[in-house]
Design a protein around this motif. Structure first.
Motif, PDB file in Angstrom:
ATOM      1  N   VAL A  93       0.863  -1.197   0.000  1.00 17.22           N
ATOM      2  CA  VAL A  93       0.000   0.000   0.000  1.00 17.22           C
ATOM      3  C   VAL A  93       0.892   1.238   0.000  1.00 17.22           C
ATOM      4  N   LEU A  94       0.321   2.330  -0.449  1.00 10.83           N
ATOM      5  CA  LEU A  94       0.991   3.641  -0.349  1.00 10.83           C
ATOM      6  C   LEU A  94       0.206   4.521   0.614  1.00 10.83           C
ATOM      7  N   ARG A  95       0.902   5.314   1.382  1.00 11.02           N
ATOM      8  CA  ARG A  95       0.285   6.387   2.170  1.00 11.02           C
ATOM      9  C   ARG A  95       1.234   7.577   2.090  1.00 11.02           C
ATOM     10  N   ASP A 106      -0.460   6.652   9.058  1.00 15.74           N
ATOM     11  CA  ASP A 106       0.019   6.341   7.708  1.00 15.74           C
ATOM     12  C   ASP A 106       1.406   5.689   7.747  1.00 15.74           C
ATOM     13  N   TRP A 107       2.208   6.096   8.697  1.00 16.31           N
ATOM     14  CA  TRP A 107       3.505   5.415   8.897  1.00 16.31           C
ATOM     15  C   TRP A 107       3.262   3.951   9.258  1.00 16.31           C
ATOM     16  N   ASP A 108       2.394   3.732  10.259  1.00 13.08           N
ATOM     17  CA  ASP A 108       2.160   2.374  10.769  1.00 13.08           C
ATOM     18  C   ASP A 108       1.537   1.466   9.707  1.00 13.08           C
ATOM     19  N   THR A 109       0.593   1.996   8.930  1.00 13.18           N
ATOM     20  CA  THR A 109      -0.071   1.173   7.911  1.00 13.18           C
ATOM     21  C   THR A 109       0.950   0.630   6.915  1.00 13.18           C
ATOM     22  N   VAL A 110       1.831   1.509   6.468  1.00 11.92           N
ATOM     23  CA  VAL A 110       2.827   1.085   5.474  1.00 11.92           C
ATOM     24  C   VAL A 110       3.802   0.074   6.078  1.00 11.92           C
ATOM     25  N   ASN A 112       3.184  -1.913   8.546  1.00 18.94           N
ATOM     26  CA  ASN A 112       2.465  -3.153   8.857  1.00 18.94           C
ATOM     27  C   ASN A 112       2.258  -4.033   7.630  1.00 18.94           C
ATOM     28  N   VAL A 113       1.856  -3.435   6.526  1.00 13.35           N
ATOM     29  CA  VAL A 113       1.590  -4.261   5.338  1.00 13.35           C
ATOM     30  C   VAL A 113       2.903  -4.784   4.753  1.00 13.35           C
ATOM     31  N   HIS A 114       3.868  -3.900   4.551  1.00 14.46           N
ATOM     32  CA  HIS A 114       5.092  -4.322   3.858  1.00 14.46           C
ATOM     33  C   HIS A 114       6.013  -5.141   4.773  1.00 14.46           C
ATOM     34  N   LEU A 115       6.342  -4.601   5.925  1.00 11.42           N
ATOM     35  CA  LEU A 115       7.365  -5.258   6.759  1.00 11.42           C
ATOM     36  C   LEU A 115       6.775  -6.353   7.651  1.00 11.42           C
TER      37      LEU A 115
END
Ligand code: NAP
Length: 253
Positions: A93-95, A106-110, A112-115
């Motif tokens: 995802v992008l934020r 937005d930091w956490d979402t990125v 969480n999904v990628h790492l």
């Protein structure tokens, strides 16, 4: 496993874009493919493309950042398709935002999904790879790992995936498992379309402008990335591990 047994591959974020092209390509290589995405119904197109071509595929709904969902998804795949020994951590995802406007959410979402997603998926699948004494893990990094304005979260996650990849290569090599990273440049997908929308540009014009900055003078297609992933996941690539391949139509500065 016997050499005639079909290997099972898992592709996350496989409903569209790079993930869908990769799932289709790995099926063409003879793999049975579990297509994971947030919404199981959204995986239908990819699964149908594979089965229509005579391949074997399974749609699996799973949020890769959710530990319980990941464990359940991998257990289901092992039960319904067989033990997975190829994993492509592609969901993303992008934020995007400039640092001073970027929310902690937005930091956490990125992250969480990628790492976290790549970590949870790799941890869940590795036991099957170790049992089989064979495994191929490919993590999707990005040219943004080298730094990109408006993407502090995404660049950090994609650079983090490179360190994660090299560590898996060191830990799992003795079990016949390789781990590599493919780092795409500009690829035409919903993700780059969303970026064009965000900066208020027509997507076609956005692609034309991007192509002028790329040595081969064109933007990439999902199949360009699927080709690189097919190489790293192949039986013949067993001595290639811990590498990062930029697939960007030229070198990056
Ligand atoms: P995309 O078209 O946006 O597809 C990403 C897929 O991942 C979507 O189907 C999305 O589902 C799914 N997804 C998102 N969060 C998820 C989660 N928590 N669990 C499971 N699935 C999830 O993106 P793409 O362009 O194909 O990119 C694929 C990968 O390549 C990403 O890791 C991306 O960062 C990387 N990459 C892309 C480019 C490029 O130029 N396109 C360049 C460099 C790197 P929803 O639709 O439901 O959100």
């Amino acid at each position: 496993m016997s050499t005639t047994e079909q290997r099972v591959a898992v592709v996350t974020g496989g409903a569209r874009g790079i993930g869908a092209a990769t799932a289709v390509r790995l099926a063409a290589e003879g793999r049975a493919v579990a297509v994971i995405d947030l919404d199981e119904a959204a995986c239908k197109d990819t699964v149908e493309r594979i089965t229509a071509a005579g391949g074997k595929a399974l749609a699996v709904g799973c949020d890769v950042s959710d530990e319980a969902q990941v464990e359940a998804a991998v257990a289901r795949i092992a039960e319904e398709l067989g033990a997975p020994t190829i994993l492509v951590n592609n969901a993303g995802v992008l934020r995007d935002n400039l640092l001073f406007k970027m929310s902690a959410g937005d930091w956490d979402t990125v992250m969480n999904v990628h790492l976290r997603g790549a970590f949870l998926m790799s941890r869940a699948v590795q036991k099957h790879m170790v049992d089989a004494n064979f495994g191929r893990i490919v993590n999707l990094s990005s040219s943004s790992a080298l730094g990109n304005r408006g993407q502090a979260n995404y660049a950090a996650a994609k650079a983090g995936l490179q360190g994660f990849t090299k560590t898996l290569a060191k830990e799992l090599g003795k079990f016949g498992v390789t781990a590599n990273s493919v780092a795409p440049g500009f690829i035409v997908t919903e993700m780059t379309k969303a970026t064009a929308d965000r900066v208020g540009m027509d997507f076609e014009e956005f692609q034309t402008a991007a192509a002028t900055q790329i040595p081969v003078q064109r933007v990439g297609r999902p199949e360009d990335i699927a080709n690189a992933i097919a190489f790293f996941t192949g039986d013949a690539a067993g001595f290639v591990s811990g590498q990062v391949m930029y697939v960007a139509g030229g070198p990056l500065n």
